[in-house]
Design a protein around this motif. Structure first.
Motif, PDB file in Angstrom:
ATOM      1  N   VAL A   1       0.889  -1.531   0.171  1.00 47.10           N
ATOM      2  CA  VAL A   1       0.013  -0.039   0.341  1.00 47.10           C
ATOM      3  C   VAL A   1       0.581   1.607   0.292  1.00 47.10           C
ATOM      4  O   VAL A   1       0.446   2.662   0.025  1.00 47.10           O
ATOM      5  CB  VAL A   1      -0.948   0.416   0.987  1.00 47.10           C
ATOM      6  N   LEU A   2       2.786   1.412   0.154  1.00 47.25           N
ATOM      7  CA  LEU A   2       3.000   2.151   0.387  1.00 47.25           C
ATOM      8  C   LEU A   2       4.345   2.145  -0.545  1.00 47.25           C
ATOM      9  O   LEU A   2       5.069   0.309  -0.059  1.00 47.25           O
ATOM     10  CB  LEU A   2       3.381   2.729   1.886  1.00 47.25           C
ATOM     11  N   LYS A   3       4.619   2.875  -1.388  1.00 49.69           N
ATOM     12  CA  LYS A   3       6.001   2.286  -2.381  1.00 49.69           C
ATOM     13  C   LYS A   3       7.206   2.848  -2.148  1.00 49.69           C
ATOM     14  O   LYS A   3       7.123   4.319  -3.403  1.00 49.69           O
ATOM     15  CB  LYS A   3       5.011   1.865  -3.765  1.00 49.69           C
ATOM     16  N   ASP A   4       7.808   2.924  -1.659  1.00 46.87           N
ATOM     17  CA  ASP A   4       9.102   3.210  -1.764  1.00 46.87           C
ATOM     18  C   ASP A   4       9.144   5.149  -1.622  1.00 46.87           C
ATOM     19  O   ASP A   4       9.408   6.365  -2.424  1.00 46.87           O
ATOM     20  CB  ASP A   4      10.241   3.466  -3.228  1.00 46.87           C
ATOM     21  N   ILE A   5       8.059   6.038  -0.643  1.00 49.98           N
ATOM     22  CA  ILE A   5       7.984   7.154  -0.080  1.00 49.98           C
ATOM     23  C   ILE A   5       8.645   8.046   0.355  1.00 49.98           C
ATOM     24  O   ILE A   5       9.514   7.167   1.586  1.00 49.98           O
ATOM     25  CB  ILE A   5       6.573   7.084   0.820  1.00 49.98           C
ATOM     26  N   SER A   6       9.276   9.019  -0.201  1.00 50.93           N
ATOM     27  CA  SER A   6      10.088  10.186   0.395  1.00 50.93           C
ATOM     28  C   SER A   6      10.492  11.325   0.930  1.00 50.93           C
ATOM     29  O   SER A   6       9.118  11.103  -0.431  1.00 50.93           O
ATOM     30  CB  SER A   6      11.454   9.815  -0.410  1.00 50.93           C
ATOM     31  N   ILE A   7       9.721  11.876   1.849  1.00 49.57           N
ATOM     32  CA  ILE A   7       9.327  12.963   1.976  1.00 49.57           C
ATOM     33  C   ILE A   7      10.491  13.846   3.149  1.00 49.57           C
ATOM     34  O   ILE A   7      11.111  13.198   4.357  1.00 49.57           O
ATOM     35  CB  ILE A   7       8.037  13.063   2.740  1.00 49.57           C
ATOM     36  N   SER A   8      10.530  15.116   3.129  1.00 49.03           N
ATOM     37  CA  SER A   8      11.400  15.909   4.405  1.00 49.03           C
ATOM     38  C   SER A   8      10.167  17.120   4.263  1.00 49.03           C
ATOM     39  O   SER A   8       9.562  17.899   3.185  1.00 49.03           O
ATOM     40  CB  SER A   8      12.918  16.569   3.521  1.00 49.03           C
ATOM     41  N   ILE A   9       9.875  16.686   5.686  1.00 45.80           N
ATOM     42  CA  ILE A   9       8.992  18.326   6.643  1.00 45.80           C
ATOM     43  C   ILE A   9       9.700  19.364   6.793  1.00 45.80           C
ATOM     44  O   ILE A   9       9.920  18.581   8.088  1.00 45.80           O
ATOM     45  CB  ILE A   9       7.750  17.565   6.651  1.00 45.80           C
ATOM     46  N   LYS A  10       9.697  20.316   7.016  1.00 45.00           N
ATOM     47  CA  LYS A  10      10.325  21.794   6.729  1.00 45.00           C
ATOM     48  C   LYS A  10       9.645  21.463   8.544  1.00 45.00           C
ATOM     49  O   LYS A  10       8.258  21.650   8.948  1.00 45.00           O
ATOM     50  CB  LYS A  10      10.732  22.543   6.520  1.00 45.00           C
ATOM     51  N   GLU A  11      10.275  22.204   9.598  1.00 46.32           N
ATOM     52  CA  GLU A  11       9.275  22.623  11.030  1.00 46.32           C
ATOM     53  C   GLU A  11       8.805  24.100  10.965  1.00 46.32           C
ATOM     54  O   GLU A  11       9.087  24.949  10.148  1.00 46.32           O
ATOM     55  CB  GLU A  11      10.624  22.944  12.252  1.00 46.32           C
ATOM     56  N   GLY A  12       7.907  23.832  10.972  1.00 39.01           N
ATOM     57  CA  GLY A  12       6.193  24.654  11.539  1.00 39.01           C
ATOM     58  C   GLY A  12       5.480  24.824   9.702  1.00 39.01           C
ATOM     59  O   GLY A  12       4.400  26.098   9.334  1.00 39.01           O
ATOM     60  N   ASP A  13       5.895  23.827   9.029  1.00 42.28           N
ATOM     61  CA  ASP A  13       5.976  23.774   7.843  1.00 42.28           C
ATOM     62  C   ASP A  13       3.789  22.800   7.050  1.00 42.28           C
ATOM     63  O   ASP A  13       3.785  22.169   8.419  1.00 42.28           O
ATOM     64  CB  ASP A  13       6.415  22.376   6.355  1.00 42.28           C
ATOM     65  N   VAL A  14       2.820  23.559   6.834  1.00 43.80           N
ATOM     66  CA  VAL A  14       1.834  22.396   6.848  1.00 43.80           C
ATOM     67  C   VAL A  14       1.812  21.694   5.454  1.00 43.80           C
ATOM     68  O   VAL A  14       2.015  22.075   4.603  1.00 43.80           O
ATOM     69  CB  VAL A  14       0.985  23.292   6.697  1.00 43.80           C
ATOM     70  N   VAL A  15       2.316  20.584   5.261  1.00 39.25           N
ATOM     71  CA  VAL A  15       1.962  20.113   4.402  1.00 39.25           C
ATOM     72  C   VAL A  15       0.613  18.968   4.415  1.00 39.25           C
ATOM     73  O   VAL A  15       0.114  17.742   4.942  1.00 39.25           O
ATOM     74  CB  VAL A  15       2.914  18.167   4.908  1.00 39.25           C
ATOM     75  N   VAL A  16      -0.559  19.311   3.203  1.00 37.57           N
ATOM     76  CA  VAL A  16      -1.274  18.278   3.086  1.00 37.57           C
ATOM     77  C   VAL A  16      -1.347  16.980   1.891  1.00 37.57           C
ATOM     78  O   VAL A  16      -1.130  17.401   0.882  1.00 37.57           O
ATOM     79  CB  VAL A  16      -2.527  19.554   2.294  1.00 37.57           C
TER      80      VAL A  16
END
Length: 249
Positions: free
Chosen positions: A25-40
């Motif tokens: 159900v998840l295939k090789d997911i890579s993400i970086s999320i900065k402090e204070g960001d809103v990721v939708v």
């Protein structure tokens, strides 16, 4: 394990995969999320959005890959997970309030039981949070005496009571009647202004456009496209993203 990145990344996901038996159900997911960001995170039902957010909170064990929150790996041992969840607030689709507890006690239970905060201090903080979400007159009510929108705002206050560094929202408005959606989104918009790091799975495209720092479009367990809301909504590059928007916008 500590991630040596020296940046202001709040959440880092590297090559994450998740399978339930033969169903990947998840295939090789890579993400970086900065402090204070809103990721939708947007996408059709069954695209892997909820599973991703549950992996970040350790509610689902990953099959492979790594997740770091504030540079520390989301480990799989129970004691490490308990510590990590103090950093992460979670708001579910169906509120998950304790029916036998008042609104005030629902908010106080985490700080007093998990964080071992004194009742007087937890009580004071709970009242302040109820005021923040516009429900200061409901402290003695029970969940079944509240509307769905009110229950979800209590759930947000309950998550905030733990002092999280990251707030996860799993389709927080999808179980609500349309007239109640706005009151919940209004609270979330206020949190975004306060620069709380937020990861939001939602079908509310207006919220994604207005509040998101980054929008991620998922399909079939993959991140198909990600970028600033204006780029994603006005100039989607991928055919799958275009097809999704053609159906819903």
């Amino acid at each position: 394990m500590k991630l040596q990145n020296g940046s202001n990344d709040m959440v880092v996901i590297k090559n994450l995969s998740k399978a339930f038996g033969d169903n990947v159900v998840l295939k090789d997911i890579s993400i970086s999320i900065k402090e204070g960001d809103v990721v939708v995170i947007i996408g059709a039902s069954g695209s892997g959005k909820t599973t991703l957010i549950r992996c970040i909170n350790g509610l689902e064990e990953v099959t492979s890959g790594d997740i770091y929150v504030r540079g520390v790996e989301v480990a799989h041992s129970k004691s490490d997970l308990i510590e990590m969840r103090k950093e992460i607030g979670m708001v579910f689709q169906h509120f998950n309030l304790f029916a036998h507890l008042t609104v005030l006690d629902n908010i106080m239970i985490g700080p007093t039981k998990v964080l071992k905060i004194k009742k007087e201090e937890a009580h004071k903080k709970a009242l302040a949070l109820l005021d923040q979400v516009g429900l200061s007159d409901k402290s003695g009510a029970y969940p079944d005496e509240l509307s769905g929108g009110q229950q979800q705002r209590v759930a947000i206050a309950r998550a905030l009571a733990m002092g999280p560094r990251v707030m996860l929202f799993d389709e927080p408005t999808s179980a609500l009647d349309p007239e109640m959606v706005g009151e919940v989104l209004s609270v979330m918009k206020q949190l975004a202004k306060e620069k709380i790091t937020m990861i939001v799975v939602t079908h509310e495209m207006g919220f994604a456009k207005e509040v998101g720092d980054m929008v991620i479009f998922m399909d079939d367990g993959l991140i198909v496209e990600q970028g600033k809301p204006k780029e994603i909504f006005s100039h989607p590059k991928e055919e799958r993203t275009k097809a999704f928007f053609n159906k819903i916008l």
